[in-house]
Design a protein around this motif. Sequence first.
Motif, PDB file in Angstrom:
ATOM      1  N   ASP A  51      44.059  41.541  22.331  1.00 13.56           N
ATOM      2  CA  ASP A  51      44.603  41.522  23.690  1.00 13.56           C
ATOM      3  C   ASP A  51      45.671  42.608  23.805  1.00 13.56           C
ATOM      4  O   ASP A  51      46.778  42.459  23.269  1.00 13.56           O
ATOM      5  CB  ASP A  51      45.189  40.140  23.985  1.00 13.56           C
ATOM      6  N   ILE A  52      45.339  43.702  24.501  1.00 10.29           N
ATOM      7  CA  ILE A  52      46.278  44.810  24.696  1.00 10.29           C
ATOM      8  C   ILE A  52      46.897  44.679  26.091  1.00 10.29           C
ATOM      9  O   ILE A  52      46.194  44.688  27.099  1.00 10.29           O
ATOM     10  CB  ILE A  52      45.567  46.174  24.562  1.00 10.29           C
ATOM     11  N   GLY A  53      48.226  44.582  26.121  1.00 12.53           N
ATOM     12  CA  GLY A  53      48.915  44.270  27.364  1.00 12.53           C
ATOM     13  C   GLY A  53      48.899  42.767  27.592  1.00 12.53           C
ATOM     14  O   GLY A  53      48.613  42.288  28.685  1.00 12.53           O
ATOM     15  N   ALA A  54      49.222  42.025  26.532  1.00 10.46           N
ATOM     16  CA  ALA A  54      49.040  40.568  26.537  1.00 10.46           C
ATOM     17  C   ALA A  54      49.963  39.860  27.525  1.00 10.46           C
ATOM     18  O   ALA A  54      49.641  38.759  27.982  1.00 10.46           O
ATOM     19  CB  ALA A  54      49.265  40.024  25.120  1.00 10.46           C
ATOM     20  N   HIS A  55      51.120  40.425  27.818  1.00 10.86           N
ATOM     21  CA  HIS A  55      52.033  39.952  28.862  1.00 10.86           C
ATOM     22  C   HIS A  55      52.725  38.643  28.514  1.00 10.86           C
ATOM     23  O   HIS A  55      53.938  38.588  28.406  1.00 10.86           O
ATOM     24  CB  HIS A  55      51.302  39.847  30.207  1.00 10.86           C
ATOM     25  N   HIS A  56      51.977  37.554  28.353  1.00 10.22           N
ATOM     26  CA  HIS A  56      52.576  36.220  28.180  1.00 10.22           C
ATOM     27  C   HIS A  56      51.554  35.327  27.468  1.00 10.22           C
ATOM     28  O   HIS A  56      50.345  35.494  27.655  1.00 10.22           O
ATOM     29  CB  HIS A  56      52.942  35.629  29.552  1.00 10.22           C
ATOM     30  N   PRO A  57      52.027  34.366  26.667  1.00  6.75           N
ATOM     31  CA  PRO A  57      51.073  33.509  25.938  1.00  6.75           C
ATOM     32  C   PRO A  57      50.114  32.724  26.820  1.00  6.75           C
ATOM     33  O   PRO A  57      48.983  32.434  26.406  1.00  6.75           O
ATOM     34  CB  PRO A  57      52.001  32.560  25.168  1.00  6.75           C
ATOM     35  N   THR A  58      50.526  32.365  28.041  1.00  5.48           N
ATOM     36  CA  THR A  58      49.659  31.554  28.907  1.00  5.48           C
ATOM     37  C   THR A  58      49.484  32.153  30.302  1.00  5.48           C
ATOM     38  O   THR A  58      48.399  32.091  30.867  1.00  5.48           O
ATOM     39  CB  THR A  58      50.211  30.122  29.060  1.00  5.48           C
ATOM     40  N   ARG A  59      50.506  32.733  30.863  1.00  6.46           N
ATOM     41  CA  ARG A  59      50.467  33.218  32.250  1.00  6.46           C
ATOM     42  C   ARG A  59      49.637  34.491  32.356  1.00  6.46           C
ATOM     43  O   ARG A  59      49.863  35.457  31.623  1.00  6.46           O
ATOM     44  CB  ARG A  59      51.889  33.475  32.745  1.00  6.46           C
ATOM     45  N   TYR A  60      48.687  34.510  33.272  1.00  3.74           N
ATOM     46  CA  TYR A  60      47.797  35.663  33.466  1.00  3.74           C
ATOM     47  C   TYR A  60      47.143  36.082  32.142  1.00  3.74           C
ATOM     48  O   TYR A  60      46.946  37.267  31.879  1.00  3.74           O
ATOM     49  CB  TYR A  60      48.545  36.845  34.062  1.00  3.74           C
ATOM     50  N   SER A  61      46.809  35.127  31.324  1.00  2.00           N
ATOM     51  CA  SER A  61      46.274  35.427  29.995  1.00  2.00           C
ATOM     52  C   SER A  61      44.759  35.323  29.985  1.00  2.00           C
ATOM     53  O   SER A  61      44.193  34.296  30.369  1.00  2.00           O
ATOM     54  CB  SER A  61      46.853  34.447  28.964  1.00  2.00           C
ATOM     55  N   ASN A  62      44.108  36.373  29.498  1.00  2.00           N
ATOM     56  CA  ASN A  62      42.648  36.343  29.326  1.00  2.00           C
ATOM     57  C   ASN A  62      42.237  35.681  28.020  1.00  2.00           C
ATOM     58  O   ASN A  62      41.035  35.500  27.770  1.00  2.00           O
ATOM     59  CB  ASN A  62      42.078  37.766  29.361  1.00  2.00           C
ATOM     60  N   THR A  63      43.209  35.334  27.170  1.00  2.00           N
ATOM     61  CA  THR A  63      42.889  34.822  25.839  1.00  2.00           C
ATOM     62  C   THR A  63      43.313  33.383  25.609  1.00  2.00           C
ATOM     63  O   THR A  63      42.830  32.748  24.669  1.00  2.00           O
ATOM     64  CB  THR A  63      43.532  35.699  24.749  1.00  2.00           C
ATOM     65  N   TYR A  64      44.207  32.823  26.413  1.00  2.00           N
ATOM     66  CA  TYR A  64      44.723  31.480  26.135  1.00  2.00           C
ATOM     67  C   TYR A  64      43.629  30.417  26.239  1.00  2.00           C
ATOM     68  O   TYR A  64      43.622  29.444  25.478  1.00  2.00           O
ATOM     69  CB  TYR A  64      45.873  31.147  27.077  1.00  2.00           C
ATOM     70  N   ALA A 167      46.656  47.278  31.242  1.00  2.00           N
ATOM     71  CA  ALA A 167      47.788  48.177  30.999  1.00  2.00           C
ATOM     72  C   ALA A 167      48.313  48.830  32.255  1.00  2.00           C
ATOM     73  O   ALA A 167      49.038  49.820  32.182  1.00  2.00           O
ATOM     74  CB  ALA A 167      47.388  49.239  29.984  1.00  2.00           C
ATOM     75  N   GLU A 168      47.933  48.318  33.418  1.00  2.00           N
ATOM     76  CA  GLU A 168      48.481  48.806  34.696  1.00  2.00           C
ATOM     77  C   GLU A 168      48.400  50.325  34.809  1.00  2.00           C
ATOM     78  O   GLU A 168      49.397  51.017  34.966  1.00  2.00           O
ATOM     79  CB  GLU A 168      49.935  48.334  34.864  1.00  2.00           C
ATOM     80  N   GLY A 169      47.165  50.825  34.740  1.00  2.00           N
ATOM     81  CA  GLY A 169      46.942  52.246  34.961  1.00  2.00           C
ATOM     82  C   GLY A 169      47.017  53.116  33.725  1.00  2.00           C
ATOM     83  O   GLY A 169      46.857  54.342  33.812  1.00  2.00           O
TER      84      GLY A 169
END
Length: 236
Positions: A51-64, A167-169
């Motif tokens: 997960d590149i650009g993971a941001h947060h463990p649960t919020r907006y997460s593609n992996t949680y 990665a926002e652009g």
Amino acid sequence: MINRPEWVSRLGNWLRNYIPLGRLSYSQEGEDLVLARILGELKIMTGFFVDIGAHHPTRYSNTYYFYRRGWRGINVDALPGTKRLFDRMRRRDITIECGVGSHEGVLKYFAFNEPALNTFSEQEAEKKISPQYHIINTLQIPVVTLKRILDEHLPSGTKIDFMTIDAEGFDHEIISSNDWNLYRPRVVLVELLNTDIQNLETHHTAQILYRHNYRALAKTFNTYFFVANEAFPRSI
């Protein structure tokens, strides 16, 4: 005690038995549920992600969604403090706090009052400034290549089932920094902002994946799903 009419009880039983319960998505646009469908076609119930650009463990997460089902993986994010949070909430995972780019060095990082908008792309940062969102800080952040991260942190003998890049652009710099012959996720999710389906074929990030024998299979509003041709038959 209020006695309910018999038909109300029967209706409740019918609803419980015959209407499927919805599945909870943790992604911003339901990417995790689309991905679960794709992996389900290949009977992949557990595996390894990046997960590149993971941001947060649960919020907006593609992996949680997958972590909760026994998966594990590598999370990478540039925002200071990210590793501490992931290490507390996602203990099975490997978390790396740095930027990812086409060359190693130090880059300016634009931090917003909404961390999901943070980016290394100055052009994208300027687009996102609005009455609601604004830059609260600029930081000098170390950046390494995706290949180096995988060289150093991917467990020996582990295959990557899917990779997600948000990665926002800054997606092109990240995609171009991998060795796609050595590290070939079965599925690659990439956020391609302001890119409709008609323009995908000429998008410079998509062209890298096409050259390395990936094809586009699905999309949500901003995220495209690319699959490795050798891993996914054309019938899927």
